[in-house]
Every structure is written in C-alpha cells, then in structure tokens.
Design a protein around this motif. Sequence first.
Motif, PDB file in Angstrom:
ATOM      1  N   UNK A  56       9.595  17.971   8.424  1.00 54.69           N
ATOM      2  CA  UNK A  56      11.009  18.228   8.739  1.00 54.69           C
ATOM      3  C   UNK A  56      11.248  19.710   9.011  1.00 54.69           C
ATOM      4  N   UNK A  57      10.630  20.568   8.193  1.00 56.53           N
ATOM      5  CA  UNK A  57      10.787  22.016   8.382  1.00 56.53           C
ATOM      6  C   UNK A  57      10.182  22.444   9.713  1.00 56.53           C
ATOM      7  N   UNK A  58       9.013  21.918  10.031  1.00 56.95           N
ATOM      8  CA  UNK A  58       8.353  22.261  11.295  1.00 56.95           C
ATOM      9  C   UNK A  58       9.193  21.818  12.478  1.00 56.95           C
ATOM     10  N   UNK A  59       9.732  20.614  12.403  1.00 64.37           N
ATOM     11  CA  UNK A  59      10.558  20.107  13.502  1.00 64.37           C
ATOM     12  C   UNK A  59      11.823  20.940  13.680  1.00 64.37           C
ATOM     13  N   UNK A  60      12.421  21.375  12.588  1.00 61.57           N
ATOM     14  CA  UNK A  60      13.658  22.141  12.675  1.00 61.57           C
ATOM     15  C   UNK A  60      13.430  23.586  13.108  1.00 61.57           C
ATOM     16  N   UNK A  61      12.279  24.153  12.752  1.00 60.43           N
ATOM     17  CA  UNK A  61      12.065  25.574  13.012  1.00 60.43           C
ATOM     18  C   UNK A  61      11.300  25.860  14.292  1.00 60.43           C
ATOM     19  N   UNK A  62      10.563  24.911  14.783  1.00 57.91           N
ATOM     20  CA  UNK A  62       9.771  25.140  15.983  1.00 57.91           C
ATOM     21  C   UNK A  62       8.491  25.913  15.726  1.00 57.91           C
ATOM     22  N   UNK A  63       8.076  25.995  14.467  1.00 63.19           N
ATOM     23  CA  UNK A  63       6.825  26.673  14.119  1.00 63.19           C
ATOM     24  C   UNK A  63       5.662  25.867  14.673  1.00 63.19           C
ATOM     25  N   UNK A  64       4.628  26.564  15.110  1.00 62.95           N
ATOM     26  CA  UNK A  64       3.438  25.897  15.620  1.00 62.95           C
ATOM     27  C   UNK A  64       2.803  25.040  14.528  1.00 62.95           C
ATOM     28  N   UNK A  66      -0.185  24.344  14.315  1.00 62.39           N
ATOM     29  CA  UNK A  66      -1.453  24.963  13.939  1.00 62.39           C
ATOM     30  C   UNK A  66      -1.304  25.830  12.709  1.00 62.39           C
ATOM     31  N   UNK A  67      -0.186  26.543  12.607  1.00 60.05           N
ATOM     32  CA  UNK A  67       0.062  27.383  11.437  1.00 60.05           C
ATOM     33  C   UNK A  67       0.249  26.528  10.187  1.00 60.05           C
ATOM     34  N   UNK A  68       0.936  25.432  10.331  1.00 62.41           N
ATOM     35  CA  UNK A  68       1.154  24.533   9.191  1.00 62.41           C
ATOM     36  C   UNK A  68      -0.168  23.913   8.756  1.00 62.41           C
ATOM     37  N   UNK A  69      -1.013  23.561   9.721  1.00 57.00           N
ATOM     38  CA  UNK A  69      -2.327  23.003   9.381  1.00 57.00           C
ATOM     39  C   UNK A  69      -3.147  24.012   8.585  1.00 57.00           C
TER      40      UNK A  69
END
Length: 129
Positions: A56-64, A66-69
């Motif tokens: 949810x955070x990734x979808x809302x923020x547009x962070x790559x 790859x960084x989350x992985x």
Amino acid sequence: MNIIAVCALALVTVVITLTLKPKSSEIALMLGIAASVLILFNLLGSASQITQTVNDIVAASGISTGYIAILLKVVGICLVTEFTANTCRDAGSAALASNVTLTGKILVTAVSLPLYADILNTVLSLINR
C-alpha cells in the motif's frame, strides 16, 4: 499469539531448560530451539499484514519496487542472522555466532550495493548540473 503469550512461552522454556541443563543439556538445547522456532513461525503469520502494508505504501508513494525488495531482503537477512547467532550462543559456540553475525553484515552490504550505486549516481547528477 500476542506478545504476552510469546513472553510466557519464552519464560517457561527458560525455566525448563535451566532445570534440564545439568541432567541433559542436549534436550535442553533442543527445547530452546523448538520454542524459538515456534515463536518464529508465529511471527511469520504476521508477514502477510506487513507485506500488504508495504504494498500500500509503495502504491501510494511511487517508490521503486526494487528499493522495497532490497529493504525486505535486508530485514530478512537481519532476522535470520540474529536468530541463528542467538541459537549458536545458547549452544555455547560464541565463535560461530560471531562468524554468523559477520556474514550477515557482509550480506546486508552486498544486497544494498545497488541502492548505494543509485544514491551515488543521484548525488553525482546533482553536482554536475
């Protein structure tokens, strides 16, 4: 299992292992490992909620992604390393625990290298403007 149940299980296990250790250190060690694994598997039950929140955070923020992985791999390495090192220490092998900890640190650094490279490239592009 909530934190109270986890702590109660841990304390009961410690009391039993301390009682068993003089008579049968092998059984005491196995009991400690079994309780640790039980607590760890209980923790993994929360992983789906954590994964959903991160998504949810990734979808809302547009962070790559790859960084989350990278972040999730680093957290996983840290958790497995800590669990293994503590188990080694409980078994009386401090040297092996230190080697596991060192290996975990090196793996965290290796997994994070792409992130370091991206940060360096961003800084260099800002300087060259």
